[in-house]
Scaffold this active site. Structure first.
Site, PDB file in Angstrom:
ATOM      1  N   LYS A   1     149.619  86.688  51.591  1.00  0.00           N
ATOM      2  CA  LYS A   1     149.901  87.657  52.647  1.00  0.00           C
ATOM      3  C   LYS A   1     148.689  87.909  53.546  1.00  0.00           C
ATOM      4  O   LYS A   1     148.846  88.317  54.694  1.00  0.00           O
ATOM      5  CB  LYS A   1     150.439  88.949  52.048  1.00  0.00           C
ATOM      6  CG  LYS A   1     151.809  88.703  51.431  1.00  0.00           C
ATOM      7  CD  LYS A   1     152.509  89.944  50.959  1.00  0.00           C
ATOM      8  CE  LYS A   1     153.918  89.632  50.509  1.00  0.00           C
ATOM      9  NZ  LYS A   1     153.964  88.834  49.251  1.00  0.00           N
TER      10      LYS A   1
HETATM   11  C1  LIG Z   1     155.036  88.101  48.828  1.00  0.00           C
HETATM   12  C2  LIG Z   1     154.819  87.018  47.838  1.00  0.00           C
HETATM   13  C3  LIG Z   1     155.762  85.989  47.625  1.00  0.00           C
HETATM   14  C4  LIG Z   1     157.103  85.958  48.317  1.00  0.00           C
HETATM   15  O1  LIG Z   1     157.003  85.701  49.684  1.00  0.00           O
HETATM   16  P1  LIG Z   1     158.244  85.986  50.676  1.00  0.00           P
HETATM   17  O2  LIG Z   1     157.697  85.808  52.029  1.00  0.00           O
HETATM   18  O3  LIG Z   1     158.638  87.417  50.391  1.00  0.00           O
HETATM   19  O4  LIG Z   1     159.339  85.041  50.334  1.00  0.00           O
HETATM   20  C5  LIG Z   1     155.453  84.987  46.712  1.00  0.00           C
HETATM   21  N1  LIG Z   1     154.297  84.994  46.026  1.00  0.00           N
HETATM   22  C6  LIG Z   1     153.370  85.962  46.202  1.00  0.00           C
HETATM   23  C7  LIG Z   1     152.130  85.919  45.389  1.00  0.00           C
HETATM   24  C8  LIG Z   1     153.584  87.004  47.109  1.00  0.00           C
HETATM   25  O5  LIG Z   1     152.654  87.965  47.260  1.00  0.00           O
END
Ligand SMILES: *Cc1c(COP(=O)(O)O)cnc(C)c1O
Length: 470
Positions: free
Chosen positions: A113
């Site tokens: 993120k």
């Molecule tokens: C947020 C997240 C995901 C999922 O991503 P999306 O965009 O919600 O599909 C997968 N792995 C980690 C470590 C995350 O923080």
């Protein structure tokens, strides 16, 4: 470039308008009115670019209301070796079994993120400064989103963050990451309750439209188009690292929850990036896998939403999925509205299995999917540790597990690494008996001074707190 809503509202908006907005006024999500096309020659010319310059090239296809020199400067300020650990920013490595892992998790909070949120922080500061406005970001987190938002917004002019989290329910490492931030513009609010209570508080505050306007309450959730756009860049960067000849095809597997990450892959593919398959990997909360296998999209009730060892994918509905359905249905906003507004609110589900669009979806859009369980996760982590001597995080392990069913000879398969193992140490120890390594700078963070306010799950008390701190 103008932006339109997935539910049919065609009021054209510019990038900076939707940057600071959440949903479109009709409840839909924003998408560009068309996908700019990238030809093979252009793609090949991009091989020599730094990540920041690649980001600028891609972003500038979608953003025409920020001067090019400012946009380039924002990209260079964001994607640095200092913030992301390497010059490549998203380096790809190959496992012994042949599958590639693309690291998206070397940013400040060790989860993917950061890739988008770090840019969002700089874009917000820039745009708010230009408008002479301020924004108070109110959010709810069970882990990765909140810390990525706080590290992106810390010290930024014009922005404050009020982040609620369920008291005592994040991993000790995640708590330490967030609560050790002492910046004046960052407010950690630990709520006596569960994640749903935190989300209800955010809704409760946002539903008070007077309060929302007076205190300029905003969000940074995953439906924000700017976040999605920032994620498109690393598909190009990953592609260029593994495609050995011009036009070669590459597949990606993406650990998925809210469909944000893999939706960026869909956008990259729509732009002409030669992606063979987009493999959607879910955990036990397999809303998306069910759809791609059966054509039925079914939102889960609370009791059917499981707490798993890949917690950042524990979702009951996939908030970005509507974007793909809009494209799949030939951008028919009225049909999307009938599905996501009417059918979901009445029945909690819709069924596209009999439609020609769904039957062509795999061929047209490259999507396939699979589910990985706790047992799969442990086995994959253990196996890679034995063969490669390296540890994988639990979400990435879900990705690798599912990717194996779709790997083909002569087509590189890239699994996106969405977090580092240290964030989910308990499961790594369960799988291997080993403590995951701590990247430099994270030693002893559990012992640092903490800045956090404990509060009951009460909307009025959270409002009072915001009032007193703005
Ligand atoms: C947020 C997240 C995901 C999922 O991503 P999306 O965009 O919600 O599909 C997968 N792995 C980690 C470590 C995350 O923080």
């Amino acid at each position: 470039m103008r932006y339109i809503s997935t539910r049919g509202d065609r009021t054209a908006k510019q990038f900076c308008d939707i940057l600071l907005e959440g949903l479109a006024p009709d409840g839909g999500l924003y998408l560009p009115e068309r996908y700019p096309q990238v030809q093979t020659e252009t793609l090949e010319a991009w091989r020599s670019l730094s990540y920041a310059d690649l980001a600028f090239e891609i972003l500038s296809l979608y953003i025409d209301d920020i001067p090019a020199s400012d946009l380039r400067a924002l990209c260079h300020k964001t994607y640095t070796k200092t913030a992301f650990g390497t010059d490549a920013i998203v380096p790809v490595r190959q496992l012994k079994e042949g599958i590639f892992i693309q690291a998206l998790s070397n940013g400040p909070t060790l989860a993917f993120k950061d890739m988008a949120m770090q840019l969002l922080g700089n874009l917000f500061e820039y745009e708010l400064g230009r408008r002479g406005e301020t924004l108070n970001i109110l959010g709810a987190t069970s882990g990765d989103t909140g810390s990525a938002a706080e590290y992106a917004m810390r010290g930024k002019r014009g922005v404050r963050v009020f982040m609620t989290s369920p008291n005592g329910r994040m991993s000790p490492f995640q708590q330490a990451q967030m609560f050790s931030l002492l910046d004046e513009n960052i407010h950690n609010i630990a709520i006596e309750g569960v994640f749903d209570d935190c989300q209800d508080i955010v809704k409760g505050v946002s539903n008070d439209l007077d309060f929302k306007a007076r205190f300029r309450i905003g969000t940074v959730n995953s439906i924000n188009w700017a976040r999605l756009l920032a994620q498109v860049v690393y598909y190009f960067a990953g592609y260029l690292q593994v495609a050995s000849t011009p036009g070669a095809r590459v597949s990606f597997t993406v650990p998925s929850g809210n469909f944000g990450n893999v939706c960026a892959g869909h956008v990259a593919r729509m732009m002409g990036l030669p992606i063979e398959k987009l493999v959607v990997a879910t955990n036990e909360n397999n809303v998306l896998d069910e759809f791609f296998r059966t054509g039925i999209y079914r939102v889960r009730a609370g009791a059917e939403t499981y707490e798993t060892s890949s917690p950042s994918m524990d979702i009951s509905k996939a908030s970005n999925f509507e974007r793909f359905v809009f494209d799949m249905l030939g951008r028919d906003g009225a049909r999307v509205k009938a599905l996501f507004h009417d059918a979901i609110s009445q029945a909690g589900r819709f069924d596209l299995s009999a439609t020609p669009e769904f039957q062509r979806a795999r061929e047209t859009f490259g999507f396939v999917s699979g589910t990985s369980t706790h047992a799969n996760r442990l086995e994959t982590i253990r196996g890679v540790y034995a063969s490669d001597g390296a540890l994988l995080d639990t979400h990435t392990a879900d990705g690798l597990t599912v990717s194996r069913a779709f790997a083909e000879p002569h087509i590189p398969m890239v699994v996106l690494e969405t977090a580092l193992p240290i964030k989910f140490a308990e499961t790594i120890v369960e799988a291997t008996g080993e403590q995951p390594p701590r990247p430099p700078g994270f030693e002893g963070i559990e012992d640092l001074p903490k800045r956090v306010h404990l509060m009951p799950a009460n909307v009025d008390q959270v409002k009072d707190y915001i009032r007193a701190n703005t």
